[in-house]
Design a protein around this motif. Structure first.
Motif, mmCIF file in Angstrom:
data_model
loop_
_atom_site.group_PDB
_atom_site.id
_atom_site.type_symbol
_atom_site.label_atom_id
_atom_site.label_comp_id
_atom_site.label_asym_id
_atom_site.label_seq_id
_atom_site.Cartn_x
_atom_site.Cartn_y
_atom_site.Cartn_z
ATOM 1 N N LYS A 147 0.831 -1.210 0.000
ATOM 2 C CA LYS A 147 0.000 0.000 0.000
ATOM 3 C C LYS A 147 0.863 1.256 0.000
ATOM 4 C CE LYS A 147 -4.298 -1.572 2.078
ATOM 5 N NZ LYS A 147 -5.210 -1.413 3.216
ATOM 6 N N SER A 148 2.088 1.146 0.514
ATOM 7 C CA SER A 148 2.970 2.311 0.606
ATOM 8 C C SER A 148 3.900 2.456 -0.598
ATOM 9 C CB SER A 148 3.806 2.224 1.884
ATOM 10 O OG SER A 148 4.744 1.165 1.784
ATOM 11 N N GLN A 208 5.115 3.254 -4.234
ATOM 12 C CA GLN A 208 4.675 4.170 -5.279
ATOM 13 C C GLN A 208 5.424 3.921 -6.592
ATOM 14 O OE1 GLN A 208 2.102 6.350 -4.717
ATOM 15 N NE2 GLN A 208 1.988 5.218 -2.789
#
Length: 121
Positions: free
Chosen positions: A71-72, A74
């Motif tokens: 989720k973190s 990028q």
């Protein structure tokens, strides 16, 4: 034997901690070897029921840690599956390693899948 669930995916530093590069058997001090020994001791891929439940719980914890980690992230992500049954000197294994390296150089995160777990490369 109780396997401990990690709170995040293992890093190379985690797995190689304790290795003595000057000792021919220095790899036996690594966390990676300890994890393998635990897995082999409780029956490997075909454990008894209680050990299988323990492995499934550990797999779920690793999957959860990976989900939280991803989720973190990028940047693009590619998962590479398979290859563990190939001899390390096999041309297909070398191609898998080459592919992972090319992707990493392009800042694409790669993962390899072992059993049900994904580990960062």
């Amino acid at each position: 034997m109780t396997m401990s669930a990690p709170q995040r995916p293992y890093t190379a530093d985690d797995l190689l901690a304790g290795v003595n590069p000057w000792d021919p058997m220095g790899f036996t001090l690594s966390q990676n070897f300890v994890i393998y020994c635990e897995f082999a001791t409780i029956g490997g891929p075909l454990p008894a029921l209680a050990s299988g439940l323990e492995q499934a719980t550990l797999d779920a914890a690793i999957s959860d840690a990976l989900r939280i980690f991803l989720k973190s992230v990028q940047r693009p992500l590619v998962r590479i599956m398979g290859g563990h049954s190939l001899p390390r000197n096999h041309a297909a294994y070398a191609a898998i390693i080459y592919l992972a390296r090319v992707l990493a150089r392009e800042c694409i995160m790669t993962f390899r899948v072992v059993r049900e777990n994904a580990h960062a490369v």
